[in-house]
Design a protein around this motif. Structure first.
Motif, mmCIF file in Angstrom:
data_model
loop_
_atom_site.group_PDB
_atom_site.id
_atom_site.type_symbol
_atom_site.label_atom_id
_atom_site.label_comp_id
_atom_site.label_asym_id
_atom_site.label_seq_id
_atom_site.Cartn_x
_atom_site.Cartn_y
_atom_site.Cartn_z
ATOM 1 N N UNK A 100 0.845 -1.195 0.000
ATOM 2 C CA UNK A 100 0.000 0.000 0.000
ATOM 3 C C UNK A 100 0.883 1.249 0.000
ATOM 4 N N UNK A 101 0.840 2.073 -1.025
ATOM 5 C CA UNK A 101 1.695 3.263 -1.080
ATOM 6 C C UNK A 101 1.369 4.279 0.004
ATOM 7 N N UNK A 102 0.189 4.171 0.627
ATOM 8 C CA UNK A 102 -0.201 5.117 1.664
ATOM 9 C C UNK A 102 0.258 4.685 3.050
ATOM 10 N N UNK A 103 0.938 3.548 3.137
ATOM 11 C CA UNK A 103 1.328 3.016 4.437
ATOM 12 C C UNK A 103 2.250 3.973 5.178
ATOM 13 N N UNK A 104 3.237 4.520 4.489
ATOM 14 C CA UNK A 104 4.186 5.413 5.147
ATOM 15 C C UNK A 104 3.533 6.715 5.590
ATOM 16 N N UNK A 105 2.442 7.102 4.929
ATOM 17 C CA UNK A 105 1.766 8.346 5.293
ATOM 18 C C UNK A 105 1.163 8.266 6.684
ATOM 19 N N UNK A 106 0.653 7.094 7.053
ATOM 20 C CA UNK A 106 0.027 6.946 8.363
ATOM 21 C C UNK A 106 0.974 6.388 9.406
ATOM 22 N N UNK A 107 1.956 5.578 9.000
ATOM 23 C CA UNK A 107 2.844 4.927 9.958
ATOM 24 C C UNK A 107 4.220 5.569 10.046
ATOM 25 N N UNK A 278 -5.251 -0.162 8.526
ATOM 26 C CA UNK A 278 -5.901 -0.008 7.223
ATOM 27 C C UNK A 278 -6.994 1.059 7.327
ATOM 28 N N UNK A 279 -7.700 1.066 8.467
ATOM 29 C CA UNK A 279 -8.735 2.081 8.697
ATOM 30 C C UNK A 279 -8.096 3.459 8.830
ATOM 31 N N UNK A 280 -6.928 3.520 9.479
ATOM 32 C CA UNK A 280 -6.217 4.795 9.578
ATOM 33 C C UNK A 280 -5.886 5.345 8.192
ATOM 34 N N UNK A 281 -5.452 4.453 7.305
ATOM 35 C CA UNK A 281 -5.114 4.895 5.952
ATOM 36 C C UNK A 281 -6.352 5.336 5.189
ATOM 37 N N UNK A 282 -7.486 4.686 5.446
ATOM 38 C CA UNK A 282 -8.741 5.121 4.831
ATOM 39 C C UNK A 282 -9.106 6.527 5.321
ATOM 40 N N UNK A 283 -8.823 6.778 6.598
ATOM 41 C CA UNK A 283 -9.106 8.096 7.161
ATOM 42 C C UNK A 283 -8.219 9.164 6.517
ATOM 43 N N UNK A 284 -6.939 8.844 6.334
ATOM 44 C CA UNK A 284 -6.039 9.798 5.686
ATOM 45 C C UNK A 284 -6.466 10.059 4.232
ATOM 46 N N UNK A 285 -6.937 9.020 3.546
ATOM 47 C CA UNK A 285 -7.429 9.210 2.176
ATOM 48 C C UNK A 285 -8.653 10.127 2.168
ATOM 49 N N UNK A 286 -9.516 9.937 3.155
ATOM 50 C CA UNK A 286 -10.708 10.798 3.263
ATOM 51 C C UNK A 286 -10.283 12.251 3.490
ATOM 52 N N UNK A 287 -9.284 12.450 4.343
ATOM 53 C CA UNK A 287 -8.783 13.802 4.601
ATOM 54 C C UNK A 287 -8.197 14.415 3.330
#
Length: 538
Positions: A100-107, A278-287
């Motif tokens: 998931x390319x968004x993994x580093x954004x949240x972690x 995974x839910x955290x990353x969904x939240x960041x995508x929503x933001x």
């Protein structure tokens, strides 16, 4: 080192991908209520005074100016250069799914990465050493340092169900190098996470005055969700859930409940990345969708793990489902963002209503995994004998007793039903019948396996494990074309689903034209299914 009497201290270490916890109990204890959990992990970034686990996160002084020593857990702040999810690097096969390319954004940028010159085992060793030192300090304060010094400690580390042998060995190496099991008399063991969950959960049930909740022959499905464990009996089909970063699912078959709980793995475990982070990353995508660059360009310190923004989100995420909120609010300063239905500029508050939408993708992934495992388990479990024979307390062992899911009457497994006696006349007109009662749920297979036995004993044995009982073969009964409306069905409130009672007569005909045994399944005058035998090999 001499232990204090015959007692040992048993310490469980749940070394997780995102969080790690430690529990302990004296070996003389007999109740799960005696197990204590370390609750006060230190650090400024913890969400509450009581913390059951510490973040599996580590920071090194070489990369953080002003830091004098390795920092871990809640002591790691968002502004530090840190590393997380390093446990997964012990098993290369577990990393390939995390794309998931968004993994580093949240972690954080250190997710699934290693410091220069460090191996995965080395980083795990450094982190576990921090856990070991803190755990020993806390234990010394609770039971006195003198008692800890003279007491042998038995450590149990949990590992994922799908962990490779190499990853297990590297986990042991890291734990020993960190200090666990290093003293004379101490020892260290591994146990799969679902198996540990099964033991803890079922031990509590079977020792709690509820002997009929599970029985020998029942299948149980353990879904280890990291932040909490859910259990499903295949017999009842009830599912509960909570989420973490990945799920490990394993199915077991109960062999014995009394005098002690025994079970074996029925299906090889499987795992997947479909949980809380995974839910955290969904939240960041929503933001990102709502605020674009105004959110994306914010520093990791303001929106990453440990930040006020994500701590507030974590609290709402944990409460979701237990309480209803029309609107969720999270504090985040975003310069230049004007008032809207999603943001209160004066209060710097993000507004969100659709928390369920963030959960849905993760929940669907979990359900897909559960359904796949349930299907495989039903096919595998169909190989077990399942004739509905009444339980006789004067003749049958309670270990073989189970409770029918349809009418809650006591039945027994493994009890022989002899259809022909030695000396009976058999000719072309001979056929034998056996009534079969099978509770059936819609998500189960309609192909059932019934074993066929023979014996040379003059007095037919009552149990299938008798040495004079030989297995002839297995009869496969196929009811997939049966009209289910011909059978009784019943609404089970606790399961929120229908259960059918499949009553049919299994007929074995000796006079078929082919010159071999023939089989069929009948319900009254209707032929409801076909059957065939696979003979056992010598």
């Amino acid at each position: 080192m001499n232990s204090a009497g015959a007692h040992r201290l048993i310490v469980g270490v749940d070394f997780g991908t995102t969080y790690t916890g430690v529990s302990y109990v004296w070996s003389s204890s007999t109740s799960l209520r005696d197990v204590l959990v370390i609750l006060n992990w230190p650090g400024p970034s913890r969400e509450a005074e009581v913390t059951y686990k510490a973040p599996s996160r580590i920071a090194y002084p070489a990369e953080n100016p002003g830091m004098s020593s390795i920092t871990s857990g809640y002591l790691v702040t968002p502004r530090m250069r840190s590393y997380s999810w390093f446990k997964l690097l012990l098993d290369s096969s577990a990393v390939t799914i995390f794309d998931d390319p968004d993994l580093s954004a949240t972690e954080g940028p250190g997710v699934l990465q290693l410091p220069h010159g460090k191996t995965a085992t080395g980083v795990c060793t450094d982190y576990l050493r921090e856990i070991f030192v803190e755990a020993m300090r806390i234990l010394g304060g609770v039971i006195t340092q003198e008692l800890v010094t003279v007491t042998a400690i038995e450590y149990w580390f949990t590992v994922p169900a799908i962990w490779s042998d190499r990853a297990k060995q590297e986990t042991l190496n890291a734990a020993r190098a960190a200090g666990f099991g290093s003293r004379p008399g101490d020892e260290i063991n591994l146990i799969s996470e679902p198996e540990a969950a099964a033991i803890a959960t079922l031990k509590g049930i079977t020792s709690g005055g509820m002997p009929n909740v599970i029985s020998p022959g029942d299948g149980i499905l353990i879904c280890d969700c990291g932040g909490g464990t859910v259990v499903s009996w295949l017999a009842t089909g009830g599912l509960w859930g909570c989420l973490s970063q990945r799920q490990d699912i394993t199915t077991y078959l109960v062999q014995s409940v009394q005098p002690q709980l025994e079970f074996e793995e029925l299906l090889v475990g499987e795992g997947g990345k479909c949980g809380s982070t995974y839910i955290d990353r969904q939240f960041h995508k929503w933001m990102s969708r709502k605020f674009g660059e105004d959110f994306d360009r914010l520093s990791f310190e303001l929106k990453g793990p440990g930040s006020r923004f994500m701590r507030e989100f974590e609290g709402c995420k944990r409460d979701f489902g237990s309480s209803y909120e029309a609107e969720y609010q999270f504090t985040l300063v975003m310069r230049g963002v004007e008032d809207s239905e999603y943001y209160d500029a004066d209060q710097s508050q993000v507004r969100m209503r659709d928390m369920e939408g963030l959960f849905q993708p993760a929940v669907q992934k979990i359900l897909d995994m559960l359904h796949q495992q349930l299907h495989r388990a039903q096919v595998e479990r169909g190989k077990q004998i399942d004739l509905d024979v009444p339980y006789d307390p004067n003749l049958d062992d309670e270990r073989h007793m189970y409770v029918s899911q349809f009418d809650r009457t006591k039945r027994t497994r493994g009890t022989m039903v002899w259809l022909l006696k030695m000396g009976d006349v058999v000719n072309e007109d001979t056929f034998i019948c056996q009534r079969v009662v099978k509770p059936w749920f819609k998500d189960e297979t309609l192909v059932f396996m019934v074993p066929l036995f023979a014996t040379s004993a003059e007095i037919p044995p009552r149990r299938e494990e008798h040495p004079r009982v030989q297995r002839v073969g297995t009869i496969s009964v196929d009811l997939r074309r049966a009209n289910l409306n011909k059978f009784k069905k019943k609404w089970k409130i606790t399961q929120d689903r229908w259960v059918w009672e499949l009553r049919y007569e299994l007929q074995i005909m000796f006079g078929s034209r082919e010159g071999v045994l023939a089989y069929r399944a009948k319900n009254g005058d209707d032929i409801v299914g076909t059957a065939q035998i696979e003979y056992a090999h010598d």
